[in-house]
Design a protein around this motif. Structure first.
Motif, PDB file in Angstrom:
ATOM      1  N   GLU A 133      22.790   1.611  -7.894  1.00  0.00           N
ATOM      2  CA  GLU A 133      21.345   1.819  -7.959  1.00  0.00           C
ATOM      3  C   GLU A 133      20.837   1.184  -9.249  1.00  0.00           C
ATOM      4  N   ILE A 134      19.969   0.180  -9.089  1.00  0.00           N
ATOM      5  CA  ILE A 134      19.409  -0.497 -10.255  1.00  0.00           C
ATOM      6  C   ILE A 134      18.424   0.440 -10.945  1.00  0.00           C
ATOM      7  N   ASP A 135      18.683   0.735 -12.200  1.00  0.00           N
ATOM      8  CA  ASP A 135      17.880   1.724 -12.930  1.00  0.00           C
ATOM      9  C   ASP A 135      16.617   1.065 -13.487  1.00  0.00           C
ATOM     10  N   ILE A 136      15.706   0.676 -12.580  1.00  0.00           N
ATOM     11  CA  ILE A 136      14.525  -0.079 -13.021  1.00  0.00           C
ATOM     12  C   ILE A 136      13.513   0.802 -13.745  1.00  0.00           C
ATOM     13  N   TRP A 137      13.562   2.124 -13.547  1.00  0.00           N
ATOM     14  CA  TRP A 137      12.604   3.021 -14.205  1.00  0.00           C
ATOM     15  C   TRP A 137      13.274   3.875 -15.284  1.00  0.00           C
ATOM     16  N   ASN A 138      14.520   3.555 -15.628  1.00  0.00           N
ATOM     17  CA  ASN A 138      15.286   4.312 -16.636  1.00  0.00           C
ATOM     18  C   ASN A 138      15.522   5.771 -16.227  1.00  0.00           C
ATOM     19  N   LYS A 139      15.461   6.037 -14.945  1.00  0.00           N
ATOM     20  CA  LYS A 139      15.687   7.407 -14.479  1.00  0.00           C
ATOM     21  C   LYS A 139      17.105   7.878 -14.786  1.00  0.00           C
ATOM     22  N   LEU A 140      18.069   7.061 -14.429  1.00  0.00           N
ATOM     23  CA  LEU A 140      19.466   7.448 -14.641  1.00  0.00           C
ATOM     24  C   LEU A 140      19.828   7.434 -16.125  1.00  0.00           C
ATOM     25  N   HIS A 141      19.264   6.468 -16.843  1.00  0.00           N
ATOM     26  CA  HIS A 141      19.539   6.374 -18.276  1.00  0.00           C
ATOM     27  C   HIS A 141      18.971   7.596 -19.010  1.00  0.00           C
ATOM     28  N   ASN A 142      17.764   7.998 -18.645  1.00  0.00           N
ATOM     29  CA  ASN A 142      17.173   9.179 -19.270  1.00  0.00           C
ATOM     30  C   ASN A 142      17.938  10.453 -18.917  1.00  0.00           C
ATOM     31  N   ALA A 143      18.426  10.520 -17.679  1.00  0.00           N
ATOM     32  CA  ALA A 143      19.227  11.676 -17.286  1.00  0.00           C
ATOM     33  C   ALA A 143      20.508  11.752 -18.110  1.00  0.00           C
ATOM     34  N   ALA A 179       0.836  -1.211   0.000  1.00  0.00           N
ATOM     35  CA  ALA A 179       0.000   0.000   0.000  1.00  0.00           C
ATOM     36  C   ALA A 179       0.865   1.254   0.000  1.00  0.00           C
ATOM     37  N   ALA A 180       1.963   1.206   0.750  1.00  0.00           N
ATOM     38  CA  ALA A 180       2.861   2.361   0.805  1.00  0.00           C
ATOM     39  C   ALA A 180       3.491   2.625  -0.560  1.00  0.00           C
ATOM     40  N   PHE A 181       3.910   1.550  -1.227  1.00  0.00           N
ATOM     41  CA  PHE A 181       4.532   1.719  -2.540  1.00  0.00           C
ATOM     42  C   PHE A 181       3.527   2.229  -3.562  1.00  0.00           C
ATOM     43  N   LEU A 182       2.270   1.750  -3.466  1.00  0.00           N
ATOM     44  CA  LEU A 182       1.250   2.248  -4.384  1.00  0.00           C
ATOM     45  C   LEU A 182       0.980   3.727  -4.147  1.00  0.00           C
ATOM     46  N   ALA A 183       0.984   4.115  -2.879  1.00  0.00           N
ATOM     47  CA  ALA A 183       0.792   5.535  -2.566  1.00  0.00           C
ATOM     48  C   ALA A 183       1.962   6.360  -3.076  1.00  0.00           C
ATOM     49  N   ALA A 184       3.160   5.807  -2.998  1.00  0.00           N
ATOM     50  CA  ALA A 184       4.346   6.527  -3.470  1.00  0.00           C
ATOM     51  C   ALA A 184       4.320   6.716  -4.970  1.00  0.00           C
ATOM     52  N   CYS A 185       3.670   5.787  -5.675  1.00  0.00           N
ATOM     53  CA  CYS A 185       3.652   5.851  -7.139  1.00  0.00           C
ATOM     54  C   CYS A 185       2.555   6.762  -7.681  1.00  0.00           C
ATOM     55  N   ASN A 186       1.850   7.454  -6.806  1.00  0.00           N
ATOM     56  CA  ASN A 186       0.797   8.364  -7.237  1.00  0.00           C
ATOM     57  C   ASN A 186       1.424   9.626  -7.840  1.00  0.00           C
ATOM     58  N   VAL A 187       1.367   9.749  -9.157  1.00  0.00           N
ATOM     59  CA  VAL A 187       2.031  10.843  -9.872  1.00  0.00           C
ATOM     60  C   VAL A 187       0.990  11.867 -10.321  1.00  0.00           C
ATOM     61  N   PRO A 188       1.234  13.172 -10.090  1.00  0.00           N
ATOM     62  CA  PRO A 188       0.292  14.193 -10.561  1.00  0.00           C
ATOM     63  C   PRO A 188       0.131  14.152 -12.077  1.00  0.00           C
ATOM     64  N   TYR A 237       8.671   6.792  -7.984  1.00  0.00           N
ATOM     65  CA  TYR A 237       8.645   5.330  -7.902  1.00  0.00           C
ATOM     66  C   TYR A 237       9.736   4.826  -6.949  1.00  0.00           C
ATOM     67  N   PRO A 238       9.583   3.610  -6.457  1.00  0.00           N
ATOM     68  CA  PRO A 238      10.614   3.055  -5.561  1.00  0.00           C
ATOM     69  C   PRO A 238      11.964   2.929  -6.271  1.00  0.00           C
ATOM     70  N   ALA A 239      13.015   3.201  -5.515  1.00  0.00           N
ATOM     71  CA  ALA A 239      14.379   3.083  -6.028  1.00  0.00           C
ATOM     72  C   ALA A 239      15.046   1.874  -5.377  1.00  0.00           C
TER      73      ALA A 239
END
Length: 478
Positions: free
Chosen positions: A151-161, A16-25, A323-325
């Motif tokens: 840090e495993i780049d599971i959301w492509n955050k670092l790759h996109n940066a 539930a906490a992770f789902l709440a964390a993934c709430n994006v505007p 998203y979770p890191a």
């Protein structure tokens, strides 16, 4: 509650906490529209474009070529921009390093005295099982190890940066190209301005000679009582006015030379140039091509396009922060209180492996603000791109019109100068035969001089229009 139930509840709470964390505007991105460019500039379509011509081939004047070549090597502002490009390349290297594992080495030594009346203190006072001796007091601590963080780049955050940094590096190169385009155009404009000032100074020298001869003639006519002292003073004042204008033009020549010296990166000195003035044999030809070619030829448009692409990636990077890191850390090495035991294996061996899954839960305002700002910057970059397109087209349209109008104006001004030059001689003849007074001679003379100055200015404007058109089309950086 048994352990199984406790584990299930823990999983439910974490989920539930992770789902709440993934709430994006929710946001709305803007897409640039490039199909608004007209099909042509003046009604005809021709793909021949002077922007594809190297500046060394476009400008035929050898003195101008040498100035441009020197500026491209020595201009301080351009060299500053080159260092900016190097810094952008270093930023790309830094961003790429962030999504690769970081491995380091660590060595340390320390000493600590604990109380004997504590659990750890009492344990340290035990006898060493290896040699039967009491452990040292205070207790040393020696460590040598390797450690790694990733840090495993599971959301492509670092790759996109990293990709965003790469695009901004490419945009900095386009920024340099745009600076080169402007530098080439500015040097050409100043050079043609210098040639026009030379022509104006030559015209003043010729005019001063004619005015001096006319003054001598009027003085003779005063001696013969044909004119009064007033006529002599009027002609004398005209001579002084022309001499004053010579100093004004000389100062303008000096300042224009120093502007060129500054762009070339050298201290004030004489600028070598053609002695033929604005010679139309050196006037470049114009072929404006198609408006769609601006997309590939104008460095500022390509720079804005790359910024727009980078801004889109920045939105993805900001979104991934919700998203979770997942991070992994590990270490491997040796630790002992005695150097003799430091590399004993496996007794002194230490190692660890840890995985962390971290997600924001409460007070995500900073992350939300970054995300909304990234989206606003993405929309802003689209408007900047569209603005660059509109500005480029208008610049080309203006310079095309200016070139045609200045060409027609030169024709008219040439006829005006011819008519006024003839009228000056006619006024002298009438004055000598007492059919015209001295004021008619002076005014006709003044009109002729001003018309010649205006002709030089219109010729300079035609040369500058050609240069500005070349720059507006995106020429000069190749």
């Amino acid at each position: 509650m048994n352990r199984t139930q406790a584990f299930k509840y823990t999983v439910y709470i974490c989920s539930a906490a992770f789902l709440a964390a993934c709430n994006v505007p929710k946001i709305k991105e803007k897409i640039a529209s490039t199909n608004t460019l007209p099909d042509s500039y003046v009604g005809h379509a021709d793909s021949t474009n002077i922007a594809l011509t190297n500046w060394n081939d476009y400008f035929a004047d050898p003195f101008l070529r040498r100035l441009i070549d020197s500026a491209l090597n020595n201009n301080q502002e351009l060299n500053i921009m080159l260092q900016e490009i190097k810094m952008s390349a270093n930023e790309v290297m830094a961003r790429k390093g962030e999504y690769l594992p970081f491995v380091g080495a660590k060595a340390g030594a320390g000493v600590e005295k604990r109380s004997e009346y504590t659990t750890l203190g009492a344990a340290e006072r035990q006898v060493d099982i290896r040699d039967g001796k009491e452990n040292p007091d205070p207790m040393p601590d020696l460590t040598a190890s390797l450690f790694a963080n990733w840090e495993i780049d599971i959301w492509n955050k670092l790759h996109n940066a990293a990709q965003s940094a790469q695009l901004r590096y490419l945009s900095s190169i386009e920024g340099k190209n745009f600076m080169v385009t402007n530098l080439v155009g500015e040097i050409a404009n100043l050079y043609y301005e210098l040639l026009s000032l030379d022509q104006q100074l030559l015209l003043l020298n010729q005019t001063l000679k004619l005015q001096s001869d006319a003054l001598d003639l009027v003085k003779l006519q005063k001696t013969a009582t044909r004119v009064t002292e007033l006529a002599v003073k009027k002609f004398e004042a005209e001579v002084y006015m022309t001499e004053g204008r010579q100093y004004e033009i000389a100062q303008q020549i000096l300042e224009t030379e120093n502007k060129l010296n500054y762009l070339v990166g050298q201290y004030p000195q004489h600028i070598a140039r053609s002695t033929d003035g604005l010679d139309f044999k050196y006037l470049p030809t114009i072929d404006e091509g198609l408006p769609a070619q601006l997309l590939g030829n104008r460095p500022d448009i390509r720079e804005a396009e790359l910024h727009m692409a980078a801004s889109k990636l920045d939105v993805k990077v900001a979104k991934a922060k919700f998203y979770p890191a997942l991070g992994i850390s590990a270490s491997f090495g040796y630790q002992a209180f005695n150097p003799a035991y430091l590399i004993k294996t496996p007794q002194s061996l230490i190692y660890s492996l840890t995985g962390d899954l971290i997600a924001p839960l409460i007070n995500k305002k900073a992350i939300q603000a970054d995300y909304l700002n990234a989206n606003a910057q993405q929309i802003q970059s689209v408007y900047v791109y569209e603005q660059k397109l509109l500005n480029a087209y208008i610049e080309v349209a203006n310079q095309l019109s200016k070139f045609n109008n200045m060409r027609n104006l030169n024709t008219i001004k040439g006829k005006q100068v011819g008519a006024l030059t003839e009228s000056v001689q006619i006024s002298y003849d009438l004055f000598n035969s007492a059919h015209a007074d001295y004021m008619e001679v002076l005014m006709t003379q003044r009109d002729a001089i001003e018309a010649k100055f205006e002709l030089i200015e219109s010729q300079r404007s035609q040369f500058i229009a050609v240069v500005d058109l070349y720059r507006s089309l995106g020429g000069g950086w190749r």
